[in-house]
Design an enzyme around this catalytic site. Structure first.
Site, PDB file in Angstrom:
ATOM      1  CG  HIS A  16      36.827  41.063  40.984  1.00  0.00           C
ATOM      2  ND1 HIS A  16      36.291  40.661  42.012  1.00  0.00           N
ATOM      3  CD2 HIS A  16      37.927  40.269  41.142  1.00  0.00           C
ATOM      4  CE1 HIS A  16      36.608  39.624  42.545  1.00  0.00           C
ATOM      5  NE2 HIS A  16      37.678  39.324  41.925  1.00  0.00           N
ATOM      6  CE  LYS A  40      37.646  28.983  45.480  1.00  0.00           C
ATOM      7  NZ  LYS A  40      37.878  30.177  44.715  1.00  0.00           N
ATOM      8  NE  ARG A  89      43.805  39.933  45.586  1.00  0.00           N
ATOM      9  CZ  ARG A  89      42.813  39.259  46.310  1.00  0.00           C
ATOM     10  NH1 ARG A  89      42.075  39.476  46.716  1.00  0.00           N
ATOM     11  NH2 ARG A  89      43.085  38.021  45.988  1.00  0.00           N
ATOM     12  CB  SER A 127      35.081  37.688  46.889  1.00  0.00           C
ATOM     13  OG  SER A 127      35.494  38.418  45.478  1.00  0.00           O
TER      14      SER A 127
HETATM   15  P1  ADP Z   1      39.581  32.902  42.260  1.00  0.00           P
HETATM   16  O1  ADP Z   1      38.739  32.066  43.012  1.00  0.00           O
HETATM   17  O2  ADP Z   1      39.730  32.136  40.783  1.00  0.00           O
HETATM   18  O3  ADP Z   1      40.920  33.270  42.768  1.00  0.00           O
HETATM   19  P2  ADP Z   1      38.580  35.828  42.415  1.00  0.00           P
HETATM   20  O4  ADP Z   1      37.275  36.303  41.860  1.00  0.00           O
HETATM   21  O5  ADP Z   1      38.825  35.797  43.879  1.00  0.00           O
HETATM   22  O6  ADP Z   1      38.700  34.511  41.804  1.00  0.00           O
HETATM   23  O7  ADP Z   1      39.846  36.343  41.639  1.00  0.00           O
HETATM   24  C1  ADP Z   1      39.913  36.474  40.384  1.00  0.00           C
HETATM   25  C2  ADP Z   1      41.160  37.118  39.991  1.00  0.00           C
HETATM   26  O8  ADP Z   1      40.809  38.705  40.180  1.00  0.00           O
HETATM   27  C3  ADP Z   1      42.241  36.867  40.502  1.00  0.00           C
HETATM   28  O9  ADP Z   1      43.234  37.111  39.700  1.00  0.00           O
HETATM   29  C4  ADP Z   1      42.736  37.693  41.690  1.00  0.00           C
HETATM   30  O10 ADP Z   1      43.915  37.979  41.969  1.00  0.00           O
HETATM   31  C5  ADP Z   1      41.924  39.026  41.099  1.00  0.00           C
HETATM   32  N1  ADP Z   1      41.662  40.272  42.150  1.00  0.00           N
HETATM   33  C6  ADP Z   1      41.020  39.455  43.184  1.00  0.00           C
HETATM   34  N2  ADP Z   1      40.541  40.454  44.041  1.00  0.00           N
HETATM   35  C7  ADP Z   1      41.379  41.650  43.434  1.00  0.00           C
HETATM   36  C8  ADP Z   1      41.469  43.115  43.590  1.00  0.00           C
HETATM   37  N3  ADP Z   1      40.969  43.641  44.881  1.00  0.00           N
HETATM   38  N4  ADP Z   1      42.076  43.785  42.770  1.00  0.00           N
HETATM   39  C9  ADP Z   1      42.397  43.440  41.621  1.00  0.00           C
HETATM   40  N5  ADP Z   1      42.354  41.887  41.339  1.00  0.00           N
HETATM   41  C10 ADP Z   1      41.878  41.235  41.973  1.00  0.00           C
END
Ligand code: ADP
Length: 158
Positions: A16, A40, A89, A127
Protein backbone atom coordinates in the site's frame (compact mmCIF):
# COMPACT_ATOMS: atom_id res chain seq x y z
CA UNK A 1 -5.42 17.14 -9.30
CA UNK A 2 -6.25 15.10 -6.20
CA UNK A 3 -6.99 11.38 -5.90
CA UNK A 4 -8.77 9.22 -3.35
CA UNK A 5 -7.12 5.94 -2.39
CA UNK A 6 -9.77 3.89 -0.57
CA UNK A 7 -9.28 0.56 1.15
CA UNK A 8 -9.59 -1.48 4.31
CA UNK A 9 -5.90 -1.16 5.24
CA UNK A 10 -6.36 -3.88 7.87
CA UNK A 11 -3.44 -3.25 8.27
CA UNK A 12 -1.47 -1.10 5.81
CA UNK A 13 1.44 -2.98 4.18
CA UNK A 14 4.56 -1.85 2.34
CA UNK A 15 2.61 -2.64 -0.86
CA UNK A 16 0.00 0.00 0.00
CA UNK A 17 2.79 2.37 0.97
CA UNK A 18 4.58 1.92 -2.40
CA UNK A 19 1.38 2.91 -4.11
CA UNK A 20 0.85 5.93 -1.85
CA UNK A 21 4.41 7.12 -2.53
CA UNK A 22 4.10 6.70 -6.31
CA UNK A 23 0.76 8.49 -6.38
CA UNK A 24 1.95 11.34 -4.21
CA UNK A 25 4.68 12.01 -6.80
CA UNK A 26 2.12 12.05 -9.59
CA UNK A 27 -0.72 14.07 -8.10
CA UNK A 28 -1.14 17.33 -6.20
CA UNK A 29 -2.81 15.58 -3.32
CA UNK A 30 -3.75 12.13 -2.15
CA UNK A 31 -6.47 11.30 0.35
CA UNK A 32 -6.11 7.82 1.84
CA UNK A 33 -9.62 6.79 2.86
CA UNK A 34 -9.81 3.98 5.41
CA UNK A 35 -13.08 2.10 5.12
CA UNK A 36 -15.22 1.22 8.09
CA UNK A 37 -17.08 -1.77 6.68
CA UNK A 38 -19.61 -3.24 9.11
CA UNK A 39 -19.94 -6.42 7.04
CA UNK A 40 -16.19 -7.15 7.22
CA UNK A 41 -14.73 -8.42 10.46
CA UNK A 42 -11.65 -6.27 10.75
CA UNK A 43 -8.67 -7.15 12.92
CA UNK A 44 -7.91 -3.54 13.86
CA UNK A 45 -10.45 -0.88 14.79
CA UNK A 46 -11.11 1.89 12.33
CA UNK A 47 -9.34 4.38 14.63
CA UNK A 48 -6.24 2.20 14.90
CA UNK A 49 -6.09 1.58 11.13
CA UNK A 50 -6.30 5.30 10.53
CA UNK A 51 -3.55 5.98 13.10
CA UNK A 52 -1.34 3.33 11.48
CA UNK A 53 -1.73 4.95 8.04
CA UNK A 54 -1.16 8.43 9.49
CA UNK A 55 2.03 7.36 11.23
CA UNK A 56 3.34 5.55 8.13
CA UNK A 57 2.68 8.56 5.88
CA UNK A 58 3.51 11.47 8.18
CA UNK A 59 6.60 12.42 6.19
CA UNK A 60 4.57 12.67 2.97
CA UNK A 61 3.27 16.21 2.79
CA UNK A 62 0.67 15.69 0.10
CA UNK A 63 -0.99 12.77 1.87
CA UNK A 64 -4.06 13.23 4.02
CA UNK A 65 -5.76 10.35 5.87
CA UNK A 66 -9.48 10.06 6.57
CA UNK A 67 -11.89 7.31 7.54
CA UNK A 68 -15.30 6.79 6.01
CA UNK A 69 -18.40 4.66 6.07
CA UNK A 70 -20.71 4.00 3.15
CA UNK A 71 -20.09 4.54 -0.53
CA UNK A 72 -16.63 5.36 -1.86
CA UNK A 73 -18.13 7.71 -4.49
CA UNK A 74 -19.81 9.69 -1.70
CA UNK A 75 -16.52 9.92 0.14
CA UNK A 76 -14.79 11.12 -3.06
CA UNK A 77 -17.48 13.74 -3.66
CA UNK A 78 -17.29 14.97 -0.08
CA UNK A 79 -13.60 15.72 -0.65
CA UNK A 80 -14.21 17.24 -4.07
CA UNK A 81 -12.26 14.46 -5.75
CA UNK A 82 -13.20 12.73 -9.00
CA UNK A 83 -10.44 10.15 -9.30
CA UNK A 84 -10.37 6.93 -7.32
CA UNK A 85 -7.02 5.13 -7.19
CA UNK A 86 -6.66 1.38 -6.74
CA UNK A 87 -3.69 -0.96 -6.90
CA UNK A 88 -3.19 -3.97 -9.12
CA UNK A 89 -0.93 -6.75 -7.91
CA UNK A 90 -1.74 -9.49 -10.38
CA UNK A 91 -4.37 -10.61 -12.87
CA UNK A 92 -6.30 -12.05 -9.95
CA UNK A 93 -6.98 -8.50 -8.66
CA UNK A 94 -8.18 -7.34 -12.04
CA UNK A 95 -11.63 -8.88 -12.26
CA UNK A 96 -12.64 -7.73 -8.79
CA UNK A 97 -11.22 -4.24 -9.29
CA UNK A 98 -12.94 -3.87 -12.66
CA UNK A 99 -16.25 -4.85 -11.10
CA UNK A 100 -15.89 -2.20 -8.38
CA UNK A 101 -14.82 0.40 -10.94
CA UNK A 102 -17.89 -0.30 -13.10
CA UNK A 103 -20.14 -0.22 -10.05
CA UNK A 104 -18.73 3.12 -8.96
CA UNK A 105 -19.11 4.54 -12.46
CA UNK A 106 -22.74 3.41 -12.56
CA UNK A 107 -23.27 5.34 -9.33
CA UNK A 108 -21.46 8.48 -10.48
CA UNK A 109 -20.13 8.78 -14.02
CA UNK A 110 -18.12 11.88 -13.18
CA UNK A 111 -15.77 9.79 -11.05
CA UNK A 112 -13.07 7.73 -12.79
CA UNK A 113 -11.03 4.89 -11.35
CA UNK A 114 -7.36 4.63 -12.22
CA UNK A 115 -4.96 1.80 -11.39
CA UNK A 116 -1.30 1.70 -10.53
CA UNK A 117 0.61 -1.57 -10.87
CA UNK A 118 2.39 -2.45 -7.67
CA UNK A 119 6.14 -2.67 -7.20
CA UNK A 120 7.08 -6.23 -8.14
CA UNK A 121 8.93 -6.92 -4.90
CA UNK A 122 5.87 -6.10 -2.81
CA UNK A 123 3.27 -7.57 -5.12
CA UNK A 124 2.99 -10.75 -3.05
CA UNK A 125 1.81 -8.75 -0.06
CA UNK A 126 -1.72 -8.59 1.23
CA UNK A 127 -3.06 -7.61 4.63
CA UNK A 128 -4.36 -11.16 5.12
CA UNK A 129 -1.02 -12.80 4.32
CA UNK A 130 0.74 -10.49 6.77
CA UNK A 131 -1.80 -11.36 9.47
CA UNK A 132 -1.40 -15.07 8.87
CA UNK A 133 2.38 -14.85 9.22
CA UNK A 134 2.14 -12.70 12.37
CA UNK A 135 -0.43 -15.04 13.89
CA UNK A 136 2.14 -17.86 13.81
CA UNK A 137 4.92 -15.64 15.12
CA UNK A 138 6.70 -15.25 11.75
CA UNK A 139 8.79 -12.25 10.71
CA UNK A 140 6.72 -9.39 9.29
CA UNK A 141 9.15 -6.48 9.56
CA UNK A 142 9.90 -6.64 5.83
CA UNK A 143 6.16 -6.48 5.07
CA UNK A 144 4.83 -3.65 7.24
CA UNK A 145 6.19 -0.57 9.07
CA UNK A 146 7.55 -1.39 12.54
CA UNK A 147 4.63 0.19 14.45
CA UNK A 148 2.25 -2.10 12.58
CA UNK A 149 4.48 -5.14 13.12
CA UNK A 150 4.34 -4.43 16.87
CA UNK A 151 0.55 -4.01 16.73
CA UNK A 152 0.25 -7.35 14.91
CA UNK A 153 2.39 -9.25 17.42
CA UNK A 154 0.45 -7.60 20.24
CA UNK A 155 -2.99 -8.48 18.88
CA UNK A 156 -2.08 -12.10 18.12
CA UNK A 157 -0.30 -12.67 21.44
CA UNK A 158 -3.47 -13.86 23.12
P1 ADP B 1 -10.02 -3.59 0.02
O1 ADP B 1 -10.65 -4.33 1.15
O2 ADP B 1 -10.78 -2.36 -0.39
O3 ADP B 1 -9.59 -4.43 -1.15
P2 ADP B 1 -7.23 -3.39 0.77
O4 ADP B 1 -6.68 -2.61 1.94
O5 ADP B 1 -7.04 -4.85 0.77
O6 ADP B 1 -8.73 -2.94 0.68
O7 ADP B 1 -6.61 -2.82 -0.59
C1 ADP B 1 -6.75 -1.47 -0.96
C2 ADP B 1 -6.12 -1.28 -2.33
O8 ADP B 1 -4.72 -1.50 -2.24
C3 ADP B 1 -6.61 -2.24 -3.42
O9 ADP B 1 -6.69 -1.54 -4.65
C4 ADP B 1 -5.54 -3.29 -3.49
O10 ADP B 1 -5.44 -3.85 -4.79
C5 ADP B 1 -4.31 -2.45 -3.18
N1 ADP B 1 -3.26 -3.29 -2.62
C6 ADP B 1 -3.38 -4.28 -1.73
N2 ADP B 1 -2.18 -4.86 -1.47
C7 ADP B 1 -1.29 -4.22 -2.25
C8 ADP B 1 0.10 -4.38 -2.51
N3 ADP B 1 0.82 -5.36 -1.94
N4 ADP B 1 0.69 -3.54 -3.35
C9 ADP B 1 -0.03 -2.55 -3.92
N5 ADP B 1 -1.36 -2.39 -3.80
C10 ADP B 1 -1.98 -3.20 -2.96
Amino acid sequence: MKVLYPGSFDPLTFGHLDLIKSASNLFDGLVVAVLENPSKNSTFTIDRRKEQVMEATNSLEKVHVVSYEGLTVDCARSHDINIILRGLRAMSDFEYELQIAHTNRSLDNTIETIFIATEAHHSFLSSSVVKEVAMFGGEVNHMVPSMIANDLYEIFKK
